[in-house]
Motif scaffolding. Structure first.
Motif, short mmCIF file in Angstrom:
data_model
loop_
_atom_site.label_atom_id
_atom_site.label_comp_id
_atom_site.label_asym_id
_atom_site.label_seq_id
_atom_site.Cartn_x
_atom_site.Cartn_y
_atom_site.Cartn_z
N GLU A 8 0.82 -1.51 0.22
CA GLU A 8 -0.36 -0.22 0.21
C GLU A 8 0.82 1.06 -0.04
O GLU A 8 0.40 2.35 -0.47
N GLU A 9 1.64 1.38 0.75
CA GLU A 9 2.76 2.42 0.83
C GLU A 9 3.43 2.76 -0.45
O GLU A 9 3.53 3.91 -1.27
N VAL A 10 3.76 1.86 -0.79
CA VAL A 10 4.60 1.72 -2.64
C VAL A 10 3.56 1.65 -3.54
O VAL A 10 3.98 2.39 -4.50
N GLU A 11 2.16 1.80 -3.51
CA GLU A 11 1.23 2.21 -4.53
C GLU A 11 1.03 3.94 -4.20
O GLU A 11 0.98 4.66 -5.59
N ASN A 12 0.75 4.17 -2.99
CA ASN A 12 0.79 5.21 -2.73
C ASN A 12 2.12 6.21 -3.13
O ASN A 12 2.02 7.77 -2.56
N SER A 13 3.19 5.73 -3.24
CA SER A 13 4.65 6.58 -2.68
C SER A 13 4.53 7.06 -4.53
O SER A 13 3.80 6.50 -5.58
N ASP A 14 6.16 8.15 -4.97
CA ASP A 14 6.43 8.56 -5.97
C ASP A 14 7.24 7.34 -6.66
O ASP A 14 7.57 7.20 -7.75
N LEU A 15 7.52 6.30 -6.38
CA LEU A 15 7.83 5.05 -6.85
C LEU A 15 6.98 4.44 -8.04
O LEU A 15 7.29 3.89 -8.69
N ALA A 16 5.52 4.28 -7.11
CA ALA A 16 4.50 3.80 -8.35
C ALA A 16 4.24 5.11 -9.23
O ALA A 16 3.45 4.21 -10.21
N GLN A 17 4.47 5.95 -9.04
CA GLN A 17 4.17 6.66 -10.70
C GLN A 17 5.64 6.78 -11.36
O GLN A 17 5.30 7.21 -12.57
N ASN A 18 6.69 6.25 -11.13
CA ASN A 18 7.23 6.59 -11.74
C ASN A 18 8.16 4.75 -12.54
O ASN A 18 8.45 5.20 -12.99
#
Length: 119
Positions: free
Chosen positions: A99-109
């Protein structure tokens, strides 16, 4: 033991024990020196100087990013429901939920297939 030797009570066993203790003392001194060489005590100024080499890097440069990761990240463990990152410093482990990964800028990149599909 030293008092006994000073009083003139020197036996073969006290002499042998004293030599053993002196040998052990020398071994400990060598071990301390080796440890100091392997793990030197750094000053605050030395640490600041070393870390400051990263402040002016180009974030778009792949080699610069690789150097930062190689320096500060020890390992990354991927699980079905989390990622565990171990850093190269004291108490350097962090668990990150998906959930933290999906909501982070990592998921956007990263593409969803690459980011989530591979997990």
């Amino acid at each position: 033991m030293l008092n006994a030797i000073q009083m003139g009570v020197v036996t073969l066993s006290t002499k042998q024990r004293l030599e053993d203790l002196e040998k052990r003392k020398s071994e400990i001194e060598v071990a301390i020196l080796n440890e100091e060489i392997e793990h030197p005590i750094l000053t605050k100024e030395q640490i600041i100087f070393w870390i400051s080499q990263f402040k002016d890097g180009n974030i778009d440069d792949e080699e610069y990013k690789r150097r930062i990761i190689d320096t500060f990240v020890n390992s990354v463990y991927l699980y079905d429901d989390k990622i565990v990152i171990t850093y190269n410093f004291k108490d350097g482990t962090r668990t990150i939920s998906l959930e933290e990964v999906e909501n982070s800028d990592l998921a956007q990149n990263a593409s969803p297939k690459t980011l989530i599909g591979e997990l």
